[in-house]
Write an enzyme that holds these catalytic residues in place. Structure first.
Site, mmCIF file in Angstrom:
data_model
loop_
_atom_site.group_PDB
_atom_site.id
_atom_site.type_symbol
_atom_site.label_atom_id
_atom_site.label_comp_id
_atom_site.label_asym_id
_atom_site.label_seq_id
_atom_site.Cartn_x
_atom_site.Cartn_y
_atom_site.Cartn_z
ATOM 1 N N SER A 124 0.727 -1.158 -0.193
ATOM 2 C CA SER A 124 0.603 -0.044 0.337
ATOM 3 C C SER A 124 0.774 1.384 0.263
ATOM 4 C CB SER A 124 -1.168 0.099 1.285
ATOM 5 O OG SER A 124 -2.173 -0.810 0.961
ATOM 6 N N ILE A 150 0.815 -9.092 -8.025
ATOM 7 C CA ILE A 150 0.105 -8.751 -9.570
ATOM 8 C C ILE A 150 -1.455 -9.514 -10.574
ATOM 9 C CG2 ILE A 150 0.288 -7.567 -11.237
ATOM 10 C CD1 ILE A 150 1.975 -6.221 -9.377
ATOM 11 N N GLY A 330 -26.501 -21.519 8.092
ATOM 12 C CA GLY A 330 -25.587 -22.913 9.036
ATOM 13 C C GLY A 330 -24.212 -23.362 7.702
ATOM 14 N N GLU A 354 -5.802 -2.982 -3.718
ATOM 15 C CA GLU A 354 -6.030 -1.485 -3.939
ATOM 16 C C GLU A 354 -5.541 -0.593 -2.080
ATOM 17 O OE1 GLU A 354 -8.540 -0.677 -7.423
ATOM 18 O OE2 GLU A 354 -8.412 -1.947 -7.949
#
Length: 376
Positions: A124, A150, A330, A354
């Site tokens: 990031s 990637i 469930g 992203e």
């Protein structure tokens, strides 16, 4: 503040997209090999005219496509989004020659694109990129380093690669390059992920590039990356909203017909309240996504903050809604092949890629304080 509501033609188009996804795209998705690019699916997206719309319409249309496809076929949604993410830098920042060479193939599905930003030590934190673009003569460089996580790697036909052209300059020293897959020194390896999408790592060993491969301007690649992400972050939220809506609708149907304790599951207040909360959060996320997309299309000044808010809220909401749906279904929802088992694997990654949720919170806070200081 941008307002948003769908008009009747948009509503009808969304319904058409959900039908196309279920009837024409899902069968192709089911034939795909997990972890690999599904080229017949990409070609079908091109034949339906959806890939062309990535470059001829705005953020709202992109969100409408991603939400509608995600509702019925997450694989088709992902294939569409990855074409857009990988090729948007070429469309928005490329030269006429670059666009003429690559965009026709992206639009008809014959050329697969990829966005190569993340690295082992710089996910990031895009400004911390280390992949080196070393000078190799006038207007020439050699790219050396590694990219990882990637999408579409290592099977894409070309990559938007972000590399450091000026050491020590942070975000100001990054350049975006268009790198065809057949360049000498470029190799890659697929990665086995929780949700079996085509994702891999790239190794670049003195890969040659020239000024003709630069997207935008040298040392201005961070602008290319952020310009692309500001468009696609709200649409990641739309992808999440589509999954949340699919989980909610499945839960409504299940709780309405499932017998339990002398009645239906829906008759239990604890169940009904959970369903109401799922619907509330899904609709709130949807409104924030389309408000951000509208802001982008109107070139509003607060797009980075709105894009971050939309991605953050929608992806966290989808995680909550899918998890609640599994709980209310469930054990049947944990069986391989069940819709919710599929969504449970699909819904986790958007909170990471992203820009992780934590990064989105940082962007929001940064923008808020900047606005406050600008007003003083």
């Amino acid at each position: 503040m941008p307002a948003f509501s769908l008009d009747p033609p948009q509503t009808a188009w969304c319904a058409e997209l959900r039908t196309l996804a279920a009837e024409r795209l899902r069968p192709l998705a089911e034939k795909g090999e997990p972890g690999h690019v599904n080229r017949p699916l990409v070609v079908e997206l091109g034949q339906l005219g959806l890939l062309k719309r990535l470059f001829t319409s705005g953020a709202v249309d992109l969100c409408l496509m991603r939400e509608s496809l995600a509702y019925a076929c997450t694989e088709a949604e992902t294939a569409l989004a990855l074409q857009g993410l990988g090729a948007h830098p070429v469309h928005a920042y490329g030269t006429p020659a670059q666009r003429d060479r690559w965009l026709p193939g992206v639009i008809d599905g014959s050329a697969v694109a990829a966005f190569a930003l993340s690295e082992p030590g710089a996910g990031s934190d895009a400004a911390a990129l280390e992949l080196a673009a070393e000078p190799d003569g006038p207007a020439r460089w050699r790219l050396t380093g590694e990219k990882c996580w990637i999408s579409n790697a290592p099977e894409a036909d070309f990559y938007t690669v972000f590399a450091r052209t000026t050491p020590g300059a942070g975000a100001r020293g990054v350049t975006a390059f268009l790198v065809p897959a057949d360049r000498p020194g470029l190799t890659g390896t697929g990665l086995d992920m929780l949700s079996p999408h085509p994702i891999g790592s790239l190794d670049l060993d003195a890969v040659p590039v020239t000024a003709d491969d630069v997207l935008g301007e040298p040392d201005r690649g961070f602008r290319v990356a952020m310009g692309t992400l500001n468009l696609f972050r709200p649409s990641v939220g739309a992808f999440a909203v589509g999954m949340a809506q699919a989980a909610l609708d499945a839960t409504l149907a299940h709780t309405a017909r499932r017998d339990a304790f002398g009645g239906k599951l829906r008759d239990l207040q604890t169940v009904a309240h959970q369903v109401a909360e799922m619907a509330l959060r899904t609709e709130a996320a949807r409104l924030m996504v389309y408000a951000a997309a509208t802001a982008y299309d109107e070139q509003a000044p607060d797009v980075p903050r709105r894009a971050a808010m939309a991605k953050l809220l929608a992806t966290e909401t989808a995680q909550y809604v899918v998890d609640r749906a599994v709980q209310l279904h469930g054990a049947r929802a944990l069986r391989r092949g069940h819709l919710l088992e599929h969504l449970y694997r699909e819904v986790r990654a958007p909170r990471v890629y992203e820009g992780a949720s934590e990064v989105q919170r940082g962007i929001i806070a940064k923008e808020l304080y900047a606005d406050m200081e600008a007003g003083q």
